[in-house]
Motif scaffolding. Structure first.
Motif, PDB file in Angstrom:
ATOM      1  N   ILE A 133       0.766  -1.200  -0.148  1.00 45.23           N
ATOM      2  CA  ILE A 133      -0.170  -0.154  -0.229  1.00 45.23           C
ATOM      3  C   ILE A 133       0.216   1.118  -0.174  1.00 45.23           C
ATOM      4  CG2 ILE A 133      -1.960   1.096   1.446  1.00 45.23           C
ATOM      5  CD1 ILE A 133      -3.093  -1.506   2.288  1.00 45.23           C
ATOM      6  N   ALA A 134       1.577   1.068   0.515  1.00 43.60           N
ATOM      7  CA  ALA A 134       3.073   2.061   0.931  1.00 43.60           C
ATOM      8  C   ALA A 134       3.234   2.760  -0.831  1.00 43.60           C
ATOM      9  CB  ALA A 134       3.925   2.193   2.351  1.00 43.60           C
ATOM     10  N   GLN A 135       3.857   1.596  -0.872  1.00 36.67           N
ATOM     11  CA  GLN A 135       4.230   2.021  -2.646  1.00 36.67           C
ATOM     12  C   GLN A 135       3.651   2.231  -3.750  1.00 36.67           C
ATOM     13  OE1 GLN A 135       5.633  -2.185  -3.729  1.00 36.67           O
ATOM     14  NE2 GLN A 135       7.668  -2.765  -1.923  1.00 36.67           N
ATOM     15  N   VAL A 136       1.967   2.415  -3.646  1.00 36.21           N
ATOM     16  CA  VAL A 136       1.172   2.432  -4.151  1.00 36.21           C
ATOM     17  C   VAL A 136       0.770   3.819  -3.952  1.00 36.21           C
ATOM     18  CG1 VAL A 136      -1.202   2.463  -4.801  1.00 36.21           C
ATOM     19  CG2 VAL A 136       0.242   0.368  -4.930  1.00 36.21           C
ATOM     20  N   LYS A 137       1.172   4.584  -2.535  1.00 35.60           N
ATOM     21  CA  LYS A 137       0.817   6.009  -2.346  1.00 35.60           C
ATOM     22  C   LYS A 137       1.823   6.241  -2.891  1.00 35.60           C
ATOM     23  CE  LYS A 137      -2.019   5.421   1.795  1.00 35.60           C
ATOM     24  NZ  LYS A 137      -1.578   5.486   3.365  1.00 35.60           N
ATOM     25  N   ALA A 138       3.312   5.894  -2.483  1.00 33.38           N
ATOM     26  CA  ALA A 138       4.210   6.892  -3.092  1.00 33.38           C
ATOM     27  C   ALA A 138       3.757   6.963  -4.230  1.00 33.38           C
ATOM     28  CB  ALA A 138       5.233   6.297  -3.020  1.00 33.38           C
ATOM     29  N   GLU A 139       3.416   6.079  -4.951  1.00 32.19           N
ATOM     30  CA  GLU A 139       3.348   6.014  -6.574  1.00 32.19           C
ATOM     31  C   GLU A 139       2.212   7.226  -7.336  1.00 32.19           C
ATOM     32  OE1 GLU A 139       2.559   2.025  -8.093  1.00 32.19           O
ATOM     33  OE2 GLU A 139       5.153   1.435  -7.938  1.00 32.19           O
ATOM     34  N   ARG A 140       1.553   7.105  -6.380  1.00 33.90           N
ATOM     35  CA  ARG A 140       0.250   8.409  -6.573  1.00 33.90           C
ATOM     36  C   ARG A 140       0.415   9.722  -6.074  1.00 33.90           C
ATOM     37  NH1 ARG A 140      -4.688   3.716  -6.161  1.00 33.90           N
ATOM     38  NH2 ARG A 140      -3.790   2.307  -7.751  1.00 33.90           N
ATOM     39  N   GLY A 141       1.448   9.698  -5.104  1.00 36.67           N
ATOM     40  CA  GLY A 141       1.455  10.769  -4.226  1.00 36.67           C
ATOM     41  C   GLY A 141       0.738  10.999  -3.343  1.00 36.67           C
ATOM     42  N   MET A 142       0.457  10.210  -2.728  1.00 41.41           N
ATOM     43  CA  MET A 142      -0.678  10.168  -1.919  1.00 41.41           C
ATOM     44  C   MET A 142       0.372  10.615  -0.532  1.00 41.41           C
ATOM     45  SD  MET A 142      -2.801   7.295  -3.115  1.00 41.41           S
ATOM     46  CE  MET A 142      -3.714   7.613  -1.844  1.00 41.41           C
ATOM     47  N   SER A 143      -0.326  11.202   0.311  1.00 43.34           N
ATOM     48  CA  SER A 143      -0.144  10.858   1.922  1.00 43.34           C
ATOM     49  C   SER A 143       0.157   9.806   2.493  1.00 43.34           C
ATOM     50  CB  SER A 143      -1.071  11.555   2.651  1.00 43.34           C
ATOM     51  OG  SER A 143      -0.638  11.927   4.307  1.00 43.34           O
TER      52      SER A 143
END
Length: 114
Positions: A57-67
């Motif tokens: 989930i953290a990787q997906v958030k990072a890829e999407r520029g999410m907090s």
């Protein structure tokens, strides 16, 4: 717990968890400790699995520029943890404290890996 309660159920497949329960007076301390060891191993396996998914989930958030932090999701997780605890007749404050710790550790790891 081996009192026939929800956390001590050992279902033999016929729908009657108590049918496979050994009375506490007949249980050996070593057997009880072995049961705890098995449960502890399963808990660690589940924590590892949860951590892997949280990392993904953290990787997906990072890829999407999410907090890193999603307070609404954290609230849903905590509410669900409390509901599950109540259904299983486990102290919901204890369960929520464990989940708070898991969430905080995941957030720390997410921040460190960004």
């Amino acid at each position: 717990m081996m009192d026939g309660g929800p956390t001590g159920d050992m279902d033999n497949g016929d729908g009657d968890p108590a049918a496979t329960q050994v009375p506490t007076s007949e249980m050996d301390l070593d057997d009880l400790r072995a049961e705890i060891e098995d449960i502890d191993r399963e808990l660690v396996e589940l924590i590892a699995r949860r951590t892997y998914v949280a990392d993904t989930i953290a990787q997906v958030k990072a890829e999407r520029g999410m907090s890193t932090t999603d307070e609404e999701q954290e609230s849903r997780v905590m509410e669900r943890a409390g509901e599950n605890a109540k259904q299983l007749e486990v102290d919901d404050n204890l369960v929520k404290a464990i989940f708070r710790l898991l969430i905080e550790l995941n957030k720390i790891e997410q921040r460190e890996n960004r």
